[in-house]
Design a protein around this motif. Structure first.
Motif, PDB file in Angstrom:
ATOM      1  N   THR A  38       0.665  -1.440   0.019  1.00 58.77           N
ATOM      2  CA  THR A  38      -0.223  -0.192   0.072  1.00 58.77           C
ATOM      3  C   THR A  38       0.848   1.211   0.047  1.00 58.77           C
ATOM      4  O   THR A  38       0.311   2.358   0.181  1.00 58.77           O
ATOM      5  CB  THR A  38      -0.857  -0.111   1.210  1.00 58.77           C
ATOM      6  N   GLU A  39       2.193   1.073  -0.293  1.00 59.42           N
ATOM      7  CA  GLU A  39       3.127   2.404  -0.539  1.00 59.42           C
ATOM      8  C   GLU A  39       3.431   2.468  -2.100  1.00 59.42           C
ATOM      9  O   GLU A  39       3.937   3.350  -2.395  1.00 59.42           O
ATOM     10  CB  GLU A  39       4.373   2.222   0.303  1.00 59.42           C
ATOM     11  N   ALA A  40       3.335   1.182  -2.634  1.00 55.54           N
ATOM     12  CA  ALA A  40       3.664   1.012  -3.930  1.00 55.54           C
ATOM     13  C   ALA A  40       2.774   1.746  -4.844  1.00 55.54           C
ATOM     14  O   ALA A  40       1.856   2.087  -4.391  1.00 55.54           O
ATOM     15  CB  ALA A  40       3.864  -0.376  -4.310  1.00 55.54           C
ATOM     16  N   LEU A  41       3.201   2.089  -6.164  1.00 53.92           N
ATOM     17  CA  LEU A  41       2.520   3.024  -6.925  1.00 53.92           C
ATOM     18  C   LEU A  41       1.694   2.260  -8.029  1.00 53.92           C
ATOM     19  O   LEU A  41       2.554   1.481  -8.647  1.00 53.92           O
ATOM     20  CB  LEU A  41       3.338   4.173  -7.749  1.00 53.92           C
ATOM     21  N   PRO A  42       0.427   2.299  -8.455  1.00 53.46           N
ATOM     22  CA  PRO A  42      -0.156   1.607  -9.222  1.00 53.46           C
ATOM     23  C   PRO A  42      -0.242   2.166 -10.685  1.00 53.46           C
ATOM     24  O   PRO A  42      -0.408   3.323 -11.099  1.00 53.46           O
ATOM     25  CB  PRO A  42      -1.811   1.609  -8.759  1.00 53.46           C
ATOM     26  N   ILE A  43      -0.083   1.219 -11.513  1.00 53.42           N
ATOM     27  CA  ILE A  43      -0.168   1.534 -13.025  1.00 53.42           C
ATOM     28  C   ILE A  43      -1.079   0.584 -13.820  1.00 53.42           C
ATOM     29  O   ILE A  43      -1.073  -0.797 -13.234  1.00 53.42           O
ATOM     30  CB  ILE A  43       1.200   1.542 -13.740  1.00 53.42           C
ATOM     31  N   GLY A  44      -1.467   0.487 -14.766  1.00 53.81           N
ATOM     32  CA  GLY A  44      -2.389  -0.188 -15.510  1.00 53.81           C
ATOM     33  C   GLY A  44      -3.176   0.354 -16.859  1.00 53.81           C
ATOM     34  O   GLY A  44      -2.942   1.376 -17.197  1.00 53.81           O
ATOM     35  N   ASN A  45      -3.600  -0.762 -17.504  1.00 57.72           N
ATOM     36  CA  ASN A  45      -4.307  -0.296 -18.851  1.00 57.72           C
ATOM     37  C   ASN A  45      -5.601  -1.078 -19.020  1.00 57.72           C
ATOM     38  O   ASN A  45      -6.163  -1.137 -20.017  1.00 57.72           O
ATOM     39  CB  ASN A  45      -3.250  -0.708 -20.022  1.00 57.72           C
ATOM     40  N   GLY A  46      -6.199  -1.397 -18.061  1.00 55.12           N
ATOM     41  CA  GLY A  46      -7.285  -2.079 -17.826  1.00 55.12           C
ATOM     42  C   GLY A  46      -7.488  -3.499 -17.849  1.00 55.12           C
ATOM     43  O   GLY A  46      -8.391  -4.164 -17.032  1.00 55.12           O
ATOM     44  N   ARG A  47      -6.440  -4.048 -18.409  1.00 53.36           N
ATOM     45  CA  ARG A  47      -6.324  -5.406 -18.482  1.00 53.36           C
ATOM     46  C   ARG A  47      -5.174  -5.871 -17.765  1.00 53.36           C
ATOM     47  O   ARG A  47      -5.164  -6.805 -17.151  1.00 53.36           O
ATOM     48  CB  ARG A  47      -6.053  -5.829 -19.935  1.00 53.36           C
ATOM     49  N   LEU A  48      -3.769  -5.212 -17.714  1.00 49.12           N
ATOM     50  CA  LEU A  48      -2.794  -5.577 -16.984  1.00 49.12           C
ATOM     51  C   LEU A  48      -2.428  -4.346 -15.940  1.00 49.12           C
ATOM     52  O   LEU A  48      -2.698  -3.170 -16.260  1.00 49.12           O
ATOM     53  CB  LEU A  48      -1.545  -5.633 -17.932  1.00 49.12           C
ATOM     54  N   GLY A  49      -2.220  -4.698 -14.667  1.00 44.40           N
ATOM     55  CA  GLY A  49      -1.949  -3.816 -13.872  1.00 44.40           C
ATOM     56  C   GLY A  49      -0.728  -4.254 -13.197  1.00 44.40           C
ATOM     57  O   GLY A  49      -0.251  -5.339 -13.057  1.00 44.40           O
ATOM     58  N   ALA A  50      -0.048  -3.304 -12.421  1.00 45.50           N
ATOM     59  CA  ALA A  50       1.293  -3.499 -11.576  1.00 45.50           C
ATOM     60  C   ALA A  50       1.461  -2.510 -10.674  1.00 45.50           C
ATOM     61  O   ALA A  50       1.033  -1.360 -10.606  1.00 45.50           O
ATOM     62  CB  ALA A  50       2.546  -3.462 -12.664  1.00 45.50           C
ATOM     63  N   MET A  51       1.983  -2.964  -9.535  1.00 44.48           N
ATOM     64  CA  MET A  51       2.367  -2.391  -8.350  1.00 44.48           C
ATOM     65  C   MET A  51       3.841  -1.980  -8.167  1.00 44.48           C
ATOM     66  O   MET A  51       4.304  -2.763  -8.196  1.00 44.48           O
ATOM     67  CB  MET A  51       1.994  -2.679  -7.070  1.00 44.48           C
ATOM     68  N   VAL A  52       4.249  -0.733  -8.340  1.00 41.55           N
ATOM     69  CA  VAL A  52       5.800  -0.755  -8.593  1.00 41.55           C
ATOM     70  C   VAL A  52       6.322  -0.027  -7.107  1.00 41.55           C
ATOM     71  O   VAL A  52       6.009   0.997  -6.669  1.00 41.55           O
ATOM     72  CB  VAL A  52       5.886   0.557  -9.565  1.00 41.55           C
ATOM     73  N   PHE A  53       7.258  -0.822  -6.615  1.00 41.42           N
ATOM     74  CA  PHE A  53       8.110  -0.568  -5.226  1.00 41.42           C
ATOM     75  C   PHE A  53       9.035   0.397  -5.451  1.00 41.42           C
ATOM     76  O   PHE A  53       9.208   1.396  -4.628  1.00 41.42           O
ATOM     77  CB  PHE A  53       8.318  -1.852  -4.674  1.00 41.42           C
ATOM     78  N   GLY A  54       9.998   0.323  -6.381  1.00 39.10           N
ATOM     79  CA  GLY A  54      10.773   1.281  -6.474  1.00 39.10           C
ATOM     80  C   GLY A  54      12.189   1.280  -5.640  1.00 39.10           C
ATOM     81  O   GLY A  54      12.812   2.176  -5.405  1.00 39.10           O
ATOM     82  N   ALA A  55      12.459   0.179  -5.162  1.00 41.16           N
ATOM     83  CA  ALA A  55      13.655   0.070  -4.301  1.00 41.16           C
ATOM     84  C   ALA A  55      14.818   0.146  -5.179  1.00 41.16           C
ATOM     85  O   ALA A  55      14.843  -0.271  -6.423  1.00 41.16           O
ATOM     86  CB  ALA A  55      13.759  -1.411  -3.557  1.00 41.16           C
ATOM     87  N   ILE A  56      15.975   0.610  -4.789  1.00 40.83           N
ATOM     88  CA  ILE A  56      17.100   1.007  -5.559  1.00 40.83           C
ATOM     89  C   ILE A  56      17.927  -0.493  -5.876  1.00 40.83           C
ATOM     90  O   ILE A  56      18.426  -0.688  -6.692  1.00 40.83           O
ATOM     91  CB  ILE A  56      18.190   1.786  -4.765  1.00 40.83           C
ATOM     92  N   ASP A  57      17.984  -1.256  -4.688  1.00 40.16           N
ATOM     93  CA  ASP A  57      18.695  -2.500  -4.984  1.00 40.16           C
ATOM     94  C   ASP A  57      17.985  -3.787  -5.602  1.00 40.16           C
ATOM     95  O   ASP A  57      18.228  -4.743  -6.276  1.00 40.16           O
ATOM     96  CB  ASP A  57      19.729  -3.054  -3.647  1.00 40.16           C
ATOM     97  N   ASN A  58      16.768  -3.812  -5.117  1.00 42.44           N
ATOM     98  CA  ASN A  58      15.630  -4.796  -5.502  1.00 42.44           C
ATOM     99  C   ASN A  58      14.439  -4.433  -5.830  1.00 42.44           C
ATOM    100  O   ASN A  58      13.526  -4.451  -5.095  1.00 42.44           O
ATOM    101  CB  ASN A  58      15.744  -5.929  -4.183  1.00 42.44           C
ATOM    102  N   ASP A  59      14.431  -3.631  -7.066  1.00 41.52           N
ATOM    103  CA  ASP A  59      13.035  -3.281  -7.272  1.00 41.52           C
ATOM    104  C   ASP A  59      12.144  -4.399  -7.634  1.00 41.52           C
ATOM    105  O   ASP A  59      12.533  -5.309  -8.100  1.00 41.52           O
ATOM    106  CB  ASP A  59      13.168  -2.512  -8.800  1.00 41.52           C
ATOM    107  N   HIS A  60      10.950  -3.979  -7.364  1.00 40.80           N
ATOM    108  CA  HIS A  60       9.680  -5.066  -7.533  1.00 40.80           C
ATOM    109  C   HIS A  60       8.673  -4.500  -8.298  1.00 40.80           C
ATOM    110  O   HIS A  60       8.195  -3.455  -7.745  1.00 40.80           O
ATOM    111  CB  HIS A  60       9.565  -5.278  -6.114  1.00 40.80           C
ATOM    112  N   LEU A  61       8.221  -5.129  -8.967  1.00 42.71           N
ATOM    113  CA  LEU A  61       6.821  -4.964  -9.733  1.00 42.71           C
ATOM    114  C   LEU A  61       6.051  -6.198  -9.666  1.00 42.71           C
ATOM    115  O   LEU A  61       6.187  -7.294  -9.994  1.00 42.71           O
ATOM    116  CB  LEU A  61       6.884  -4.997 -11.317  1.00 42.71           C
TER     117      LEU A  61
END
Length: 930
Positions: A38-61
Motif C-alpha cells: 500500500t506504499e507502491a504505485l499503481p499503473i495499469g491499462n484496464g487489462r494489465l496492472g502492476a504495483m511499482v515499489f521502486g527500491a534501489i537494490d531490489n526493485d519489485h513490480l
C-alpha cells in the motif's frame, strides 16, 4: 447511423480537443522506496496492472492480469429454491426471523463450488504430535510474526493453506503463585490444536477467540512451551489476532488476567501439508499473477532518491544518483501494445547492469526460457485457469544473457523490459483461450519500435480519456512535500490543491483499471497481491461495484463506463436462471455479489446474502448514461432491454404486505445489517427508481405502453419512505432504528444518493429525516463509507460538512479508515471504491443535476473558495466549465452536446434557455448571458 460506442468516442474526442490552458502538477511522489504494497504505485491499462515499489537494490513490480481468478464456469443457482420462497415470506410476516433465516440457509442459498473430503486429510495432518513436545528442537525452523492481523498472508505467506505448526515459549515468573492460568491465543483460522508443554489444552473449529484454561500442574517456573497446530483450508489463515490489536496473545493467572505475559512476536513455524482439500465457495476470487524483481549490485551509496507517479501521462519513475551517475527507471502499462514496460537509463554509458527474474505467489508456477524470453507459467490452485507471462529485454550495447532462470544485463547504455500476460479465459462460460497468444501478439506489436515510440503511443491513448477534465483549486504550500507527508498534514493544513490531486487520482485509477473492452474495476480495481484477497477482490454489488463508477459520467470518463455495461449485459443473462430457480419469476435478478463467472445467486449467509436489488441498482448506471448523453441509440439497443427485464422481475416479485397493504420486497435485507426482513427501505427506493426509469425510457422510445401502465400502477403501491419516532428516515418497515447505530452502511439513504427521489426541492421533510439518520449514524466510518457520506452531505448542500468528511478520507490510515501512503483507500484493508466515491463527492460539491435543474456550486466548502473546473458533466447532455473566486461564481460556459433545454440554478436564480446541438453558452457570475 452511428452506434452508441461511436457517439461516446466522438463525445470524448470533442472534449479532448478543448485543451486546458493551465498546467497542473499532478504527481504523487516520495523520497523513499515502498516497503508495503500500500506504499507502491499503481499503473495499469484496464487489462494489465502492476504495483511499482521502486527500491534501489531490489526493485519489485507485482503484476496482475484481469482474468486470472479462482473457479470455473459452473451453475450458481439452486434449482427448485423457489418452492421455499412462500414459506420464508410467511415466517417473516409472522415475525419469525430466525426461523426464516434457518430455512433460507438450508434451501435458498446458491450453490457452492466442489468441496473435497476432509476427514482423511485431517487425520493425516494431525497424527504426528512430536512437534508439540516441550523438548522438540525447532531451532532450524523459520519464524513468522504472530499474530498476523488479517491473516498470515499479510506477513509474507500469501496462498498458504494447510496444516502448519507454530511454536514459541515464555518464562513463568518465579514470584507467581501456583494457580491455573488462562491462555488467550486470540482468533485462529480455521482449526487449532493448542498445546502447553506438550499437553493439549484446547481445540476449536471457528473464527472466534481462543481462551483456554491451563491447569497449574502443566506449568513450571522458568521456560514453558506453546505449540499450536493450525489447520487452515482457505482464505485468511493463522493466528490472526483480535480486531482490537491492543489485546495481545498471552497467558495470565486466573486471579489476575491483567498480569498477562505477552506472546506477540516471532514464532517458529513448520508447514506439514500445504495442499488441503478444496473448499466449496459461493464465488471466485481475483488472483495475483506474478512478480518481477530487478536486482542491482553495489547500491548502498546511492543519493538523491525519488519515486513518482505522473498521472498526467500515466508514467511512474524512480531516480537516484550513484558514484556520479544519475539513474532513471520509467514504468508504464501500454494499452496500444499491451505490455508493461520498464525503461532503465543512466547519464553515463555502459552503466546499466542488473538481473531480472520472475516468480509468483501461486505454488504451481514455473519459469522457463523460450527463445530470448523468460516465460512464467502459473496455475491457480482452486480452479481451471492458468496463465503465461513473457518477459523480454531490449538493450542498447552491453550484453544480455539468460542464466539459471534469470535475465542478466551487463554494461548497457539503456535497457527496456517488456512484460506481458495472458490466460485461458475467453469469457464467463468459455476457458478455451490460449494464454500464450496475448503475449505473442503484444511482443509482435513492439517489434521494430523504440521505447520512446511506445511511450508516446501510450500517452496519446491515455490522454484521450484523462484530458477531458481539469480542476484547479490553486497552489498550496504543501505541494513541496512528499505525498505521504502531505497526507499526514492534510487534516490540519490549508491544502486545496491536494483535493484536486485526489480527484484526478481517482480518475487516473478508473482509466488504469477499466478501459473499453476489459472487465470492470473490481473491489481493488485491477491490483491485488494476495491469493486470498479481502472479500475475494470481486464485485460487491450492494454498493462497492457501483461506487467504482460514480465518477464515470460526472467527471467526463464516459468510455470507461463501458466495461460495467458489458458486465451488466452478461449478468442479465445469468440472472435469468437465478430469477427462475429462486423466484420462479421472469426477467433477471442479481444479489449482493458477483465474480468473473457472473454468478448471480444468493451467497454467504441468509442474514445478508439474500438481497435482491443488485441488478436494479446496476440498471441505474444504464439510465445515467442516457441521462448524461441523451443517446437514444444506446437507450434502445443496450439499456432499455436490460432495464425492462429487470422491471419484469420486480413486477412479479413484489408482494402485498399483510399489515400495511403496500407492495414490498421480501425476502431481502438492508445491507449489511438487520438480518433477513420484509420490506427494507433501500429496496423500495431502488425498485421505484427502476420503474420510473423504465417508464421514462419506454416513453422516449415509444414502446411497451401496456407495461408502462402496469409499472405506473405498481409504482404507486410500493411502500413509501417513512419518518420514524426519532425524526429519522426509517431503514425498515418497522420503526426500530437505533439512534446509536454507527453501522458503515447507510443503505436507506440510497434515494438521496445515488438516487434522486429524496431532495430539498420535492421532498423536504423526507430529506430532513434522511439528514437526521445520517447525523445519528455519525461521521466515523470505513473508507468507502466516508466516500458515500461525502456525497450525502453534498446532496444536503452542506459543503463544509462534506469537506470535513474529505479530511477524514484523506487522513493517514493507521489501523482505521483513511488513505494509505499511495492514496489507496483504506476500508481497511484496501478497497478502491473509496477513491472513486471520494472523487465523485468532490464533483458533486461543484455541480449537481439530479433534479430538474443544474445546480452550480451547490455545496462549495469555504476551504475551496476559489478555483476553476473544465469538462465536468451534467445530465441533459451538458459539459460545463466554470470559475469561482472567494466563494462566488465568476463565469460559466456550457456546451450542449444534445441540444436539450438548459435549466441553470445558482444562488437562488434560475435561468432556462433553449439550446442547439453542440452549441456553447456563456454566463457571468449572475447567470447573465455573455
Amino acid at each position: 447511423m452511428m452506434t452508441y460506442k461511436k457517439i461516446i468516442l466522438a463525445f470524448a474526442l470533442l472534449l479532448t480537443c478543448n485543451a486546458f490552458s493551465f498546467a497542473q502538477d499532478l504527481k504523487l511522489w516520495y523520497n523513499k522506496p515502498a516497503v508495503k504494497w500500500t506504499e507502491a504505485l499503481p499503473i495499469g491499462n484496464g487489462r494489465l496492472g502492476a504495483m511499482v515499489f521502486g527500491a534501489i537494490d531490489n526493485d519489485h513490480l507485482q503484476f496482475n492480469e484481469e482474468t486470472l481468478w479462482t473457479g470455473e464456469p459452473r451453475a450458481y443457482s439452486r434449482p427448485g429454491a423457489y418452492k421455499y420462497l412462500d414459506s420464508i415470506r410467511q415466517l417473516l410476516f409472522a415475525g419469525k426471523q430466525k426461523e426464516a433465516e434457518a430455512l433460507a440457509e438450508k434451501e435458498f442459498m446458491g450453490l457452492k463450488s466442489f468441496e473435497g473430503e476432509r476427514s482423511g486429510w485431517i487425520t493425516k495432518a494431525t497424527v504426528d504430535k512430536k512437534y508439540a513436545a516441550a523438548n522438540f528442537d525447532d531451532s532450524k525452523w523459520p519464524t513468522m510474526t504472530v499474530p498476523s492481523w488479517e491473516g498470515w498472508e499479510q506477513v509474507g505467506h500469501g496462498g498458504l493453506d494447510g496444516a502448519v505448526w507454530l511454536r514459541t515459549s515464555f518464562v513463568l515468573p518465579d514470584d507467581w503463585k501456583e494457580e491455573d492460568m488462562i491462555a488467550d491465543f486470540n482468533r485462529i483460522r480455521d482449526w487449532d490444536y493448542s498445546y502447553v508443554n506438550g499437553v493439549l489444552v484446547g481445540s476449536q473449529q471457528n473464527t472466534e477467540g481462543r481462551k483456554y484454561t491451563v491447569a497449574k500442574n502443566l506449568l513450571h517456573k522458568g521456560k514453558n512451551t506453546i505449540a499450536i497446530l493450525v489447520l487452515n483450508f482457505s482464505d485468511k489463515g493463522g493466528v490472526y489476532g483480535y480486531k482490537d490489536t491492543s489485546i495481545h496473545i498471552g497467558i495470565a493467572p486466573v486471579s489476575n488476567p491483567n498480569a498477562k505475559i505477552s506472546l506477540n512476536g516471532d514464532w517458529k513455524y513448520f508447514v506439514v501439508d500445504d495442499n488441503p482439500p478444496p473448499v466449496g465457495a459461493y464465488q471466485a476470487a481475483y488472483q495475483p499473477f506474478g512478480d518481477l524483481h530487478l536486482k542491482f549490485a553495489n547500491t548502498t551509496a546511492a543519493t538523491n532518491y525519488k519515486r513518482e507517479l505522473d498521472i498526467t501521462n500515466a508514467v511512474a519513475a524512480t531516480t537516484y544518483s550513484l558514484n556520479g551517475v544519475n539513474y532513471r527507471r520509467e514504468y508504464l502499462v501500454s494499452q496500444p501494445n499491451q505490455v508493461i514496460a520498464v525503461h532503465l537509463t543512466a547519464s553515463q554509458k555502459q552503466s546499466v547492469s542488473f538481473e531480472a527474474e520472475l516468480s509468483s505467489a501461486h505454488k504451481n508456477y514455473t519459469v522457463t526460457k523460450v527463445g530470448n524470453d523468460l516465460v512464467l507459467s502459473v496455475k491457480v490452485r482452486t480452479g481451471a485457469l492458468r496463465g503465461e507471462s513473457y518477459l523480454r529485454v531490449v538493450a542498447k550495447s552491453g550484453t544480455v544473457k539468460i542464466d539459471n532462470g534469470k535475465l542478466i544485463i551487463s554494461n548497457a547504455d539503456e535497457a527496456t523490459l517488456y512484460l506481458t500476460a495472458g490466460t485461458n479465459y475467453k469469457n464467463y462460460k468459455d476457458i478455451t483461450a490460449d494464454p500464450k497468444q496475448p503475449c505473442i501478439t503484444a511482443l509482435a506489436s513492439i517489434a521494430g519500435k523504440t521505447y520512446l515510440q511506445i511511450k508516446a503511443a501510450h500517452i496519446k491513448e491515455y490522454q484521450q480519456y484523462f484530458n477531458t477534465f481539469s480542476l484547479n483549486l490553486g497552489k498550496s504550500a504543501n505541494e513541496s512535500l512528499p505525498t505521504d507527508e502531505r497526507i499526514e498534514q492534510f487534516a490540519t493544513a490549508n491544502d486545496p490543491s491536494f483535493v484536486a490531486l485526489y480527484l484526478q487520482y481517482g480518475r487516473y485509477l478508473l482509466i488504469a483499471s477499466s478501459r473499453p473492452g476489459t472487465r470492470p474495476a473490481n473491489l481493488q480495481g485491477i491490483w491485488n497481491d494476495l491469493v486470498n484477497p479481502p472479500w475475494g477482490s470481486k464485485y460487491t454489488t450492494n454498493i462497492n461495484a457501483e461506487m467504482n463508477y460514480w465518477p464515470a459520467e460526472l467527471l467526463n470518463l464516459l468510455p470507461l463506463h463501458q466495461p460495467l455495461f458489458d458486465m451488466i449485459s452478461e449478468l442479465a443473462i445469468t440472472g435469468k436462471q437465478t430469477a427462475k430457480d429462486h423466484y420462479n419469476a421472469p426477467g433477471w435478478v442479481l444479489h449482493h455479489n458477483t465474480d468473473v463467472w457472473r454468478g448471480t445467486a444468493p451467497i454467504n449467509a441468509a442474514n445478508h446474502g439474500i438481497w435482491v436489488t443488485g441488478g436494479a441498482w446496476l440498471c441505474q448506471h444504464l439510465w445515467e448514461r442516457y441521462q448524461f448523453t441523451q443517446d437514444k441509440n444506446f437507450l434502445k439497443n443496450k439499456a432499455y432491454p436490460i432495464m425492462k427485464d429487470a422491471a419484469l422481475f420486480f413486477n412479479a416479485f413484489l408482494i402485498k404486505d399483510p399489515k400495511t397493504g403496500y407492495l414490498i420486497s421480501t425476502p431481502s435485507n438492508s445491507p449489511e445489517q438487520g438480518g433477513l426482513v420484509a420490506g427494507p427501505t433501500m429496496d423500495h427506493q431502488i425498485i421505484r427508481d427502476l420503474f420510473k426509469n423504465v417508464i421514462a425510457a419506454s416513453e422516449v422510445l415509444n414502446v411497451d405502453a401496456e407495461l408502462r401502465t402496469i409499472l405506473k400502477e405498481k409504482y404507486k403501491q410500493i411502500a413509501p419512505n417513512t419518518i420514524g419516532k426519532h425524526g429519522q428516515l426509517q431503514e425498515w418497515m418497522e420503526d426500530v432504528d437505533n439512534p446509536n447505530n454507527k453501522h458503515r452502511h447507510v443503505s436507506h439513504l440510497w434515494g438521496l444518493y445515488p438516487g434522486n427521489e429524496i431532495n430539498w426541492d420535492e421532498t423536504p421533510e423526507i430529506t430532513k429525516a434522511a439528514k437526521q439518520s445520517l447525523i445519528f449514524r455519525g461521521d466515523e466510518a470505513t473508507g468507502w463509507s466516508l466516500g458515500w457520506k461525502i456525497n450525502f452531505w453534498a446532496r444536503f448542500k452542506d459543503g463544509d460538512h462534506a469537506f470535513h468528511m474529505i479530511k477524514m478520507l484523506m487522513s493517514p490510515a493507521k489501523n482505521g479508515a483513511g488513505s494509505y501512503p499511495n492514496l489507496f483507500d483504506a476500508h481497511p484493508p484496501f478497497q478502491i471504491d473509496g477513491n472513486f466515491g471520494g472523487a465523485a463527492g468532490i464533483g458533486e460539491m461543484l455541480i449537481q443535476s439530479h433534479t430538474k435543474y443544474i445546480d452550480i456550486l451547490p455545496a462549495l466548502p469555504s476551504a475551496l473558495a476559489s478555483g476553476e473546473v473544465k469538462g465536468i458533466c451534467a445530465r441533459g447532455g451538458f459539459v460545463v466549465d466554470m470559475q469561482w473566486s472567494e466563494g462566488k461564481l465568476m463565469k460559466l460556459k456550457v456546451r450542449s452536446i444534445a441540444g436539450t433545454e438548459l435549466r441553470l440554478r445558482y444562488n437562488g436564480k434560475i435561468v432556462t434557455i433553449k439550446t442547439i446541438k453542440n452549441g456553447e453558452y456563456q454566463f457571468d457570475g449572475q447567470l447573465r448571458s455573455l
